[in-house]
Design a protein around this motif. Structure first.
Motif, short mmCIF file in Angstrom:
data_model
loop_
_atom_site.label_atom_id
_atom_site.label_comp_id
_atom_site.label_asym_id
_atom_site.label_seq_id
_atom_site.Cartn_x
_atom_site.Cartn_y
_atom_site.Cartn_z
N SER A 180 32.22 62.27 -9.95
CA SER A 180 30.91 62.30 -10.59
C SER A 180 29.94 63.15 -9.78
CB SER A 180 30.37 60.87 -10.73
OG SER A 180 29.92 60.39 -9.46
N ASP A 181 28.74 63.31 -10.29
CA ASP A 181 27.69 64.04 -9.56
C ASP A 181 26.93 63.13 -8.62
OD1 ASP A 181 28.27 66.46 -10.82
OD2 ASP A 181 26.99 65.98 -12.54
N GLU A 182 27.17 61.82 -8.72
CA GLU A 182 26.45 60.87 -7.87
C GLU A 182 26.96 60.96 -6.43
OE1 GLU A 182 25.90 56.03 -7.32
OE2 GLU A 182 26.67 56.84 -9.21
N ARG A 183 26.04 61.00 -5.50
CA ARG A 183 26.40 61.06 -4.08
C ARG A 183 26.06 59.75 -3.40
NH1 ARG A 183 27.74 66.24 -2.42
NH2 ARG A 183 27.27 67.86 -3.96
N PHE A 184 26.66 59.54 -2.23
CA PHE A 184 26.45 58.29 -1.49
C PHE A 184 26.44 58.60 0.00
CE2 PHE A 184 31.00 58.91 -1.64
CZ PHE A 184 31.43 58.54 -0.39
N ASP A 185 25.95 57.64 0.78
CA ASP A 185 25.99 57.73 2.24
C ASP A 185 26.94 56.67 2.77
OD1 ASP A 185 24.10 59.81 2.57
OD2 ASP A 185 22.47 58.37 2.21
N ARG A 186 27.81 57.07 3.68
CA ARG A 186 28.68 56.08 4.32
C ARG A 186 27.80 55.16 5.17
NH1 ARG A 186 34.30 58.05 6.74
NH2 ARG A 186 33.06 57.99 8.63
N PRO A 187 28.17 53.88 5.25
CA PRO A 187 27.38 52.97 6.08
C PRO A 187 27.32 53.45 7.52
CG PRO A 187 28.96 51.75 4.73
CD PRO A 187 29.30 53.21 4.59
N GLU A 188 26.17 53.34 8.13
CA GLU A 188 26.02 53.75 9.52
C GLU A 188 26.95 52.90 10.40
OE1 GLU A 188 22.52 54.22 12.91
OE2 GLU A 188 22.01 53.68 10.85
N GLY A 189 27.70 53.56 11.23
CA GLY A 189 28.60 52.85 12.13
C GLY A 189 29.96 52.57 11.56
N PHE A 190 30.22 52.94 10.28
CA PHE A 190 31.56 52.71 9.72
C PHE A 190 32.58 53.54 10.48
CE2 PHE A 190 35.07 53.87 6.91
CZ PHE A 190 35.54 52.61 6.55
N ASP A 191 33.65 52.90 10.91
CA ASP A 191 34.71 53.55 11.70
C ASP A 191 36.02 53.39 10.94
OD1 ASP A 191 36.88 53.97 13.54
OD2 ASP A 191 35.47 53.75 15.20
N LEU A 192 36.55 54.49 10.43
CA LEU A 192 37.76 54.44 9.61
C LEU A 192 38.94 53.86 10.39
CD1 LEU A 192 39.18 55.11 6.91
CD2 LEU A 192 39.62 57.41 7.83
N SER A 193 39.11 54.30 11.63
CA SER A 193 40.22 53.81 12.45
C SER A 193 40.11 52.31 12.69
CB SER A 193 40.25 54.56 13.78
OG SER A 193 41.29 54.07 14.61
N ALA A 194 38.90 51.84 13.02
CA ALA A 194 38.71 50.41 13.27
C ALA A 194 38.93 49.60 12.00
CB ALA A 194 37.30 50.16 13.81
N TYR A 195 38.46 50.13 10.86
CA TYR A 195 38.69 49.44 9.59
C TYR A 195 40.18 49.31 9.31
CZ TYR A 195 39.38 48.64 4.64
OH TYR A 195 39.84 48.12 3.47
N TRP A 196 40.93 50.39 9.52
CA TRP A 196 42.36 50.37 9.21
C TRP A 196 43.10 49.37 10.10
CZ3 TRP A 196 45.05 51.64 5.19
CH2 TRP A 196 46.44 51.71 5.27
N THR A 197 42.74 49.33 11.37
CA THR A 197 43.37 48.37 12.28
C THR A 197 43.09 46.94 11.82
OG1 THR A 197 43.18 49.89 14.16
CG2 THR A 197 43.45 47.55 14.67
N SER A 198 41.85 46.68 11.43
CA SER A 198 41.49 45.35 10.94
C SER A 198 42.23 45.03 9.65
CB SER A 198 39.97 45.28 10.72
OG SER A 198 39.60 44.06 10.13
#
Length: 325
Positions: A207-225
């Motif tokens: 879509s044309d809608e844009r977003f901001d990733r949450p401040e401090g979001f860590d992809l590696s840490a999320y995946w480990t969790s």
């Protein structure tokens, strides 16, 4: 004090911009006190590092400052050719770009390091998919790459394992993960952050809608969790089994590592022929039955009773199928 670590701090500030001492410490695996000390030593050596106090502050280089340190160690030259492994790059639609970048970096190396990098490239090859499985088809992967990088919302039609199997989701893609040859999308819906298998996406529209990733979001840490939580939810029961010596040797080829470790840690000898009894984790009666039947006559289920009955019923059906009853 490591001169290499000071250079790493300098390159971090050059590539990331403003960073707190805590962020520097986390990135380099040192204490915050050590990070403060390294930053002070950089300042003392004449590098224009200055600090911004207060909330949102941190350390950064004077605008326009760039290090001219271009030396590369032998190990770094080797590592260069692990950074652009061809399979994942091709999946992401970046094969040509990765090849061009590697050629440019290669051309910038001194002759002896160029030879070292070329030798490394010649003796390592990545084949990510697991044995006995064809690579998954992921026609929407390139679309998600673009959506992740441009931070645009994607509307998807997704096939999942539970009913209703086909669902529609409006997703904010935060990142992509490649595990054992399978691509996963980490994305936020209206209710939560979740993981989606890219091959299970039936349709996707950016879509044309844009977003901001949450401040401090860590992809590696999320995946480990996520992996830790998956393992916790995966096994919701236990079974007691008996294994012959041959069955125990065959375990690693037929069951997950968690089950092998459980046998190793709980096995006690029974009888005089080398059999052992052990307690293993199981997902469900149906799943455990199919998994343990791979071991044939080298395994016996002692408990629970419903799993023992399921094993016996399956063996009975097989016997009738082959005219043994």
């Amino acid at each position: 004090m490591s001169a290499g670590r000071l250079l790493s701090v300098l390159l971090l500030l050059q590539s990331r911009g403003r960073m707190s001492a805590r962020a520097v410490a986390d990135e380099l695996g040192v204490s915050v006190r050590t990070a403060y000390r390294d930053l002070a030593r950089l300042q003392a050596s004449g590098v224009p590092v200055y600090a911004e106090p207060g909330r949102g502050g941190g350390y950064q280089l004077l605008d326009g400052y760039r290090t001219r340190l271009t030396g590369m160690s032998q190990g770094e030259a080797r590592a260069l050719f692990f950074a652009g492994l061809p399979g994942p790059a091709a999946d992401l639609g970046l094969a040509a770009e990765v090849t061009a970048a590697r050629l440019k970096l290669l051309a910038a190396l001194p002759a002896e390091l160029r030879e070292e990098a070329a030798r490394t490239a010649a003796v390592f090859h990545l084949d990510a998919p697991a044995w006995y499985r064809e690579p998954e088809q992921t026609p929407h992967l390139a679309l998600f790459v673009d959506a992740v990088l441009t931070r645009r919302v994607v509307d998807v039609r997704y096939r999942r394992w539970r009913a209703p199997q086909e669902v529609h989701r409006r997703l904010r893609p935060y990142g992509l993960v490649l595990k054992s040859g399978i691509w996963y999308l980490v994305a936020a819906s209206e209710s939560r952050i979740a993981t989606y298998r890219v091959a299970q996406v039936l349709d996707a529209v950016v879509s044309d809608e844009r977003f901001d990733r949450p401040e401090g979001f860590d992809l590696s840490a999320y995946w480990t969790s996520y992996l830790n939580d998956f393992q916790t939810r995966r096994y919701n029961g236990t079974a007691t089994v008996r294994l012959s010596p041959r069955g125990r040797r065959r375990l690693p080829d037929n069951v997950p590592p968690e089950v092998v470790r459980a046998v190793d840690s709980t096995a006690t000898a029974v009888g005089d022929e080398g059999w052992v009894e052990a307690v293993i984790p199981i997902e469900s009666t149906e799943h455990a039955c199919g998994e343990l039947l791979r071991l044939g006559v080298d395994v016996e289920v002692v408990a629970p009773a419903d799993l023992r009955r399921a094993m016996a019923a399956t063996v009975g059906v097989l016997a009738r199928t082959y005219g043994l009853h």
